[in-house]
Every structure is written in structure tokens, then in C-alpha cells.
Design an enzyme around this catalytic site. Structure first.
Site, PDB file in Angstrom:
ATOM      1  N   TRP A 181       0.729  -1.073  -0.034  1.00 15.87           N
ATOM      2  CA  TRP A 181      -0.042   0.055  -0.003  1.00 15.87           C
ATOM      3  C   TRP A 181       0.644   1.435  -0.101  1.00 15.87           C
ATOM      4  O   TRP A 181       1.865   1.213   0.776  1.00 15.87           O
ATOM      5  CB  TRP A 181      -0.946   0.123   1.277  1.00 15.87           C
ATOM      6  CG  TRP A 181      -1.671   1.277   1.147  1.00 15.87           C
ATOM      7  CD1 TRP A 181      -2.852   1.842   0.392  1.00 15.87           C
ATOM      8  CD2 TRP A 181      -1.401   2.524   1.912  1.00 15.87           C
ATOM      9  NE1 TRP A 181      -3.142   3.081   0.643  1.00 15.87           N
ATOM     10  CE2 TRP A 181      -2.189   3.743   1.715  1.00 15.87           C
ATOM     11  CE3 TRP A 181      -0.366   2.851   2.952  1.00 15.87           C
ATOM     12  CZ2 TRP A 181      -2.341   4.834   2.443  1.00 15.87           C
ATOM     13  CZ3 TRP A 181      -0.240   3.946   3.397  1.00 15.87           C
ATOM     14  CH2 TRP A 181      -1.456   5.136   3.242  1.00 15.87           C
ATOM     15  N   GLU A 220      -2.797  -2.726  -2.479  1.00 16.53           N
ATOM     16  CA  GLU A 220      -4.119  -2.297  -1.865  1.00 16.53           C
ATOM     17  C   GLU A 220      -4.621  -0.931  -2.414  1.00 16.53           C
ATOM     18  O   GLU A 220      -3.764   0.015  -2.280  1.00 16.53           O
ATOM     19  CB  GLU A 220      -3.758  -2.182  -0.428  1.00 16.53           C
ATOM     20  CG  GLU A 220      -4.928  -1.507   0.500  1.00 16.53           C
ATOM     21  CD  GLU A 220      -4.515  -1.577   1.949  1.00 16.53           C
ATOM     22  OE1 GLU A 220      -3.338  -2.043   2.272  1.00 16.53           O
ATOM     23  OE2 GLU A 220      -5.510  -0.991   2.633  1.00 16.53           O
ATOM     24  N   LYS A 222      -6.884   2.657  -2.672  1.00 16.96           N
ATOM     25  CA  LYS A 222      -7.735   3.421  -1.758  1.00 16.96           C
ATOM     26  C   LYS A 222      -8.311   4.661  -2.583  1.00 16.96           C
ATOM     27  O   LYS A 222      -7.981   4.809  -3.556  1.00 16.96           O
ATOM     28  CB  LYS A 222      -6.808   4.185  -1.000  1.00 16.96           C
ATOM     29  CG  LYS A 222      -7.097   4.906   0.373  1.00 16.96           C
ATOM     30  CD  LYS A 222      -5.975   5.188   1.445  1.00 16.96           C
ATOM     31  CE  LYS A 222      -6.880   5.819   2.529  1.00 16.96           C
ATOM     32  NZ  LYS A 222      -5.763   5.965   3.807  1.00 16.96           N
ATOM     33  N   ASP A 254      -9.642  -3.307   1.101  1.00 18.32           N
ATOM     34  CA  ASP A 254      -9.801  -2.731   2.702  1.00 18.32           C
ATOM     35  C   ASP A 254     -11.181  -1.927   2.511  1.00 18.32           C
ATOM     36  O   ASP A 254     -11.338  -1.158   1.650  1.00 18.32           O
ATOM     37  CB  ASP A 254      -8.702  -1.593   2.729  1.00 18.32           C
ATOM     38  CG  ASP A 254      -8.751  -1.007   3.998  1.00 18.32           C
ATOM     39  OD1 ASP A 254      -9.683  -0.231   4.240  1.00 18.32           O
ATOM     40  OD2 ASP A 254      -7.635  -0.909   4.725  1.00 18.32           O
ATOM     41  N   HIS A 257     -11.680   1.815   2.342  1.00 19.55           N
ATOM     42  CA  HIS A 257     -11.016   2.551   1.030  1.00 19.55           C
ATOM     43  C   HIS A 257     -11.835   2.925  -0.218  1.00 19.55           C
ATOM     44  O   HIS A 257     -11.459   2.668  -1.364  1.00 19.55           O
ATOM     45  CB  HIS A 257      -9.989   1.755   0.676  1.00 19.55           C
ATOM     46  CG  HIS A 257      -8.599   1.899   1.427  1.00 19.55           C
ATOM     47  ND1 HIS A 257      -7.659   1.391   1.490  1.00 19.55           N
ATOM     48  CD2 HIS A 257      -8.565   2.438   2.828  1.00 19.55           C
ATOM     49  CE1 HIS A 257      -6.735   1.773   2.416  1.00 19.55           C
ATOM     50  NE2 HIS A 257      -7.269   2.242   3.290  1.00 19.55           N
ATOM     51  N   HIS A 281      -8.570  -6.194   4.136  1.00 20.65           N
ATOM     52  CA  HIS A 281      -8.233  -5.516   5.230  1.00 20.65           C
ATOM     53  C   HIS A 281      -9.744  -5.245   5.834  1.00 20.65           C
ATOM     54  O   HIS A 281     -10.618  -4.463   5.424  1.00 20.65           O
ATOM     55  CB  HIS A 281      -7.648  -4.060   4.919  1.00 20.65           C
ATOM     56  CG  HIS A 281      -6.151  -4.221   5.114  1.00 20.65           C
ATOM     57  ND1 HIS A 281      -5.197  -3.263   4.794  1.00 20.65           N
ATOM     58  CD2 HIS A 281      -5.362  -5.479   5.214  1.00 20.65           C
ATOM     59  CE1 HIS A 281      -4.054  -3.819   4.829  1.00 20.65           C
ATOM     60  NE2 HIS A 281      -3.971  -5.083   5.143  1.00 20.65           N
ATOM     61  N   ASP A 289     -11.858   8.397   5.724  1.00 19.99           N
ATOM     62  CA  ASP A 289     -11.002   7.810   5.824  1.00 19.99           C
ATOM     63  C   ASP A 289     -11.347   6.344   6.809  1.00 19.99           C
ATOM     64  O   ASP A 289     -12.340   6.221   7.154  1.00 19.99           O
ATOM     65  CB  ASP A 289     -10.035   8.303   6.912  1.00 19.99           C
ATOM     66  CG  ASP A 289      -8.587   8.050   6.371  1.00 19.99           C
ATOM     67  OD1 ASP A 289      -8.184   7.032   5.742  1.00 19.99           O
ATOM     68  OD2 ASP A 289      -7.456   8.706   6.880  1.00 19.99           O
ATOM     69  N   ASP A 291      -9.764   2.840   9.041  1.00 17.23           N
ATOM     70  CA  ASP A 291      -9.023   2.578  10.162  1.00 17.23           C
ATOM     71  C   ASP A 291      -9.619   2.846  11.555  1.00 17.23           C
ATOM     72  O   ASP A 291      -8.778   3.092  12.456  1.00 17.23           O
ATOM     73  CB  ASP A 291      -7.649   3.347   9.814  1.00 17.23           C
ATOM     74  CG  ASP A 291      -6.806   2.743   8.627  1.00 17.23           C
ATOM     75  OD1 ASP A 291      -6.997   1.415   8.431  1.00 17.23           O
ATOM     76  OD2 ASP A 291      -6.274   3.700   7.977  1.00 17.23           O
ATOM     77  N   ASP A 321      -7.190  -4.036  10.112  1.00 17.23           N
ATOM     78  CA  ASP A 321      -6.315  -2.799   9.832  1.00 17.23           C
ATOM     79  C   ASP A 321      -7.099  -1.735  10.383  1.00 17.23           C
ATOM     80  O   ASP A 321      -8.045  -1.011   9.917  1.00 17.23           O
ATOM     81  CB  ASP A 321      -6.250  -2.609   8.241  1.00 17.23           C
ATOM     82  CG  ASP A 321      -5.580  -1.415   8.102  1.00 17.23           C
ATOM     83  OD1 ASP A 321      -4.610  -1.081   8.909  1.00 17.23           O
ATOM     84  OD2 ASP A 321      -5.143  -0.671   7.003  1.00 17.23           O
TER      85      ASP A 321
HETATM   86  C1  RNT Z   1      -3.929   2.666   4.872  1.00 16.99           C
HETATM   87  C2  RNT Z   1      -3.877   1.398   4.325  1.00 16.99           C
HETATM   88  C3  RNT Z   1      -3.140   0.300   4.889  1.00 16.99           C
HETATM   89  C4  RNT Z   1      -2.359   0.960   6.152  1.00 16.99           C
HETATM   90  C5  RNT Z   1      -1.342  -0.092   6.890  1.00 16.99           C
HETATM   91  C6  RNT Z   1      -0.512   0.460   8.183  1.00 16.99           C
HETATM   92  O1  RNT Z   1      -5.023   3.669   4.701  1.00 16.99           O
HETATM   93  O2  RNT Z   1      -5.233   0.912   4.861  1.00 16.99           O
HETATM   94  O3  RNT Z   1      -3.145  -0.773   4.681  1.00 16.99           O
HETATM   95  O4  RNT Z   1      -3.336   1.014   7.151  1.00 16.99           O
HETATM   96  O5  RNT Z   1      -0.605  -0.698   5.892  1.00 16.99           O
HETATM   97 ZN    ZN Z   2      -5.472  -1.209   4.605  1.00 18.72          ZN
END
Ligand code: RNT
Ligand code: ZN
Length: 412
Positions: A181, A220, A222, A254, A257, A281, A289, A291, A321
Site C-alpha cells: 500500500w 491495496e 484507496k 480494504d 477505502h 483489510h 478515512d 482505520d 487494519d
Molecule cells: C492505509 C492502508 C494501509 C495501512 C497499513 C498500516 O489507509 O489501509 O493498509 O493501514 O498498511
Molecule cells: Zn488497509
């Protein structure tokens, strides 16, 4: 009759085999990210912290400051998380026992201590190049930078990371996911959307040239983030096309994303006809965002339902994640990882309504789906925790609080 036995009978009347579901839920590995424990800081620049493409907010006391503390906290969290586990590490978590090395000089020996840790506790390991929090991110770009020296630095880093993942896999007699990523993008309207993507494509080809048997490679995508609101080089379409046109490269999804109304639960079944592996993820996006700590929400359950319903438990690689520095970090790990496992068990306990759909019986499909939502799931989950010798809901928090008071608060 115990509450578990009575719940089991109710599930049976819906044609659901509770023992089978519990066994399947324990066997599925969940890869737990190490970076929740220290706010994605890592060991290669502890003063610098996370930045240049990634951001953690909050200042709860007790952050793990080194390898020993991170391992200790991770194990504490694991004592409250049922089921099979992997640990997901990043290149910035290199353990330097005989001198610091920059990202383009990392070697397997810097990660051998993680392998010892994993072996001692029966964890698998997944790996990630760390393409952020570093001065070689120039103007917000890394692998797509216009500067050849910047691209080469990160290409070298990623090649080394793949080789390290290969050796980790070999040492554990396993495969390791190696996920790329990068934060590359622009805050404001780009004047050229194509050239950075052509450069990223070329960099990826350099990185991924050599197939490595113990490595599962993924990329990955985003959509946007704070500071990258207008353009992301590694977008969904870019990586999907990249992975589809290369052998042995998988697009990692993810669920934080995508545009807020897009859902990964619908994307899994769009990947499975084309890819024999679908790395995920699992996270929680909030507005712009990803996470946030994973909670037991509809979309998480729907994602797990897709994994189960499509017979994809061997194909989907579940990784977590999230990173939150505003609450107890060990508790955050426990909450997110328990919820992922809980949702998986929940999904395994849902009725299979494929037949109803094919027969056009949409009324029964909806009726059964709705009725199944309030089956006595809590009693099955409680038994699941008991079988895995981890505290039940309502009991784990006191243990983590005790750890906070005795261990984390001593870290001043
Ligand atoms: C960031 C991505 C990525 C990170 C990690 C730390 O938006 O999701 O995967 O969170 O690699
Ligand atoms: Zn991620």
C-alpha cells in the site's frame, strides 16, 4: 438444560449445525496487525512517528515503545481473542540488534526475532513494505514519483520486503501475504492523472518480476484520505487492472477505502470468479478515512456472510487494519479482533437461502434472513469463548483494565 444447549436446539430448528459452525469459526486464521499497539510508529524511527501518508490521532497513555512491549501487549490482547491467529507486521517493525538499517537495506535477520515469537505462539506471519513515515516520500509520492532516485529507493525496499516475506514463509513452512500500500496522491486537482500511474505500473513490474513461492503478493487501493482528497494514484481500477493482468498478484480490498456507499461485501463475489485468493483489510471507514476500530456492524457481518456463503473460507485472507490512539490500545485490539471473529461465527450460523433465491421465493428469503437475525447468538458466542478459554463478553474488559493499571500506566 444450559443456555448453550437450548440455543443450539433453536438453531437446529432452523437447520443450522452449531458445532460445525463453531469448529469452522475457530479454524479460520485472522491476521492481527501489530500496528494497533504503537500507533503505527514502528522501531526504525520512534521519534518520528507515523506521518508522510499515514496519521494516527489520540494520546492515550501506554503506547508500546519497543519490541518487548509490543509483544507483551499483543499477547495480552490475544489472551482475550478466541481462534486461530496470524500476526501482520510492517517493515518499520524491523528489530535492530546490531545497528540501524534504512528501508532499502533491510534484511531477513531484522525480522528473525518476529519469526521466533510467531513460532513460540503458533502464529503465522504476514508482511508489508512500509512506504510511508519516511523522508524519501517526496511531494506525497513514492513508487509513482517523477524522480527516479525516489522510485528506485522504494522499489528496492519493496523487493527486499518480498524476499523477507519469502524467508519468513520458509521459516514457518507457510505462505506470507506481502501487501503493498502506498500513500501516493494529491490534495488538489491534478494536472496529469496518467503519468503517475504509468510510473507506478513500471515500479510494480520491477518489484514483482520474480515469483516467490512462499509469498502471496497483493496491492491495496484507496479512494481518498486526509490530505489526499482529489487524486489517489493507486485507485481501485488501477490495481484491479494491474492484478488482473499479472500472474500471482491479488487486489487487496480494504473496506475503508471506497466511496462511503460502496460495500466490500458486494465486491468479494465479484473477485472470486477471477481470483483464487481475495485478501481483505477488515476495518471501519468513517466519512473520508478508514482505520477506526472494527465494530459488530451490519457491513462487517455481511462481509463475513459472503466469505461463508461463497465457500471462500480458504480463499479469503482476513487481515485487520485499524489504529486508534485515543482509547486503551490493547482494548482496541481486543474489541476489533473479537468482533471480526464474532461476525464470522455469526455468519456461519445464518441459514443458507440460495435455493430460495433460485426458486424465486424472495418472500421466504427475506423472512428467513430477518428471523435469523435475532436467534440466540449471544449464548453460542459465550460458549465459543469458554471453549477457547478466553473471557466472555462483559468479563474481558476488567482484565484489560487491570493490565492498563499495572503495566501500561507504568510506561511514563
Ligand atoms: C492505509 C492502508 C494501509 C495501512 C497499513 C498500516 O489507509 O489501509 O493498509 O493501514 O498498511
Ligand atoms: Zn488497509
Amino acid at each position: 438444560m444450559t443456555r448453550f444447549e437450548s440455543a443450539k436446539q433453536i438453531y437446529q430448528s432452523f437447520g443450522i449445525d452449531v458445532d460445525k459452525a463453531m469448529a469452522a469459526a475457530s479454524a479460520m486464521p485472522i491476521s492481527i496487525h501489530c500496528w494497533q499497539g504503537d500507533d503505527v510508529v514502528g522501531f526504525d524511527n520512534p521519534q518520528g512517528g507515523a506521518g508522510n501518508g499515514i496519521q494516527t490521532t489520540g494520546s492515550y497513555p501506554g503506547r508500546a515503545r519497543d519490541f518487548e512491549e509490543l509483544k507483551q501487549d499483543f499477547l495480552k490482547a490475544c489472551s482475550c481473542i478466541p481462534g486461530r491467529k496470524r500476526i501482520n507486521i510492517h517493515a518499520c517493525y524491523a528489530v535492530f540488534t546490531d545497528g540501524w538499517a534504512d528501508r532499502d537495506k533491510l534484511e531477513y535477520r531484522h525480522f528473525a526475532p518476529w519469526v521466533d515469537f510467531a513460532k513460540a505462539h503458533g502464529f503465522g506471519i504476514d508482511f508489508n513494505p512500509t512506504v510511508f513515515s519516511h523522508p524519501m516520500i517526496k511531494d506525497g509520492l513514492s513508487l509513482s514519483s517523477p524522480h527516479e532516485n525516489v522510485r528506485s529507493f522504494w522499489v528496492e525496499h519493496c523487493i527486499r520486503c518480498r524476499e523477507i516475506a519469502q524467508k519468513i514463509g520458509e521459516a514457518l513452512d507457510d505462505t506470507a501475504l506481502c501487501n503493498i500500500w502506498i500513500p501516493d496522491g494529491y490534495k488538489d486537482i491534478p494536472s496529469d492523472r496518467l503519468t503517475p500511474r504509468l510510473r507506478l505500473k513500471e515500479s510494480l513490474d520491477r518489484i514483482l518480476e520474480k515469483p516467490l513461492p512462499n509469498v502471496i503478493d497483493s496491492v491495496e487501493s484507496k479512494v481518498f484520505a486526509v490530505g489526499v482528497e482529489s487524486y489517489t494514484v493507486g485507485s481501485s481500477e488501477f490495481y484491479l487492472n494491474y492484478a488482473a493482468s499479472r500472474k500471482g498478484v491479488y487486489p487487496l480490498l480494504d473496506n475503508g477505502h471506497y466511496h462511503p456507499t460502496e460495500v466490500v461485501s458486494d465486491k468479494i463475489a465479484a473477485m472470486l470468479p477471477f481470483f483464487d485468493k481475495v485478501p481483505l483489510h477488515v476495518t471501519r471507514g468513517v466519512r473520508w478515512d478508514s482505520d477506526h476500530v472494527v465494530i459488530f456492524e451490519d457491513e462487517l457481518r455481511e462481509i463475513m456472510k459472503e466469505v461463508v456463503r461463497n465457500d471462500a473460507m480458504e480463499k479469503v485472507l482476513i487481515g485487520l487494519d485499524f489504529f486508534d490512539a485515543s482509547i486503551d490500545r490493547v482494548a482496541a485490539w481486543v474489541i476489533g479482533a473479537r468482533n471480526a471473529r464474532k461476525a464470522l461465527l455469526w455468519a456461519l450460523l445464518q441459514p443458507d437461502l440460495k435455493k430460495e433465491q433460485d426458486e424465486g421465493d424472495f418472500t421466504r428469503r427475506l423472512a428467513m434472513m430477518e428471523d435469523a437475525k435475532t436467534l440466540p447468538f449471544g449464548d453460542i458466542w459465550a460458549e465459543f469463548c469458554k471453549c477457547h478459554a478466553v473471557p466472555e463478553d462483559g468479563a474481558w474488559y476488567d482484565e484489560i483494565l487491570e493490565y492498563e493499571k499495572t503495566v501500561l500506566e507504568a510506561r511514563i
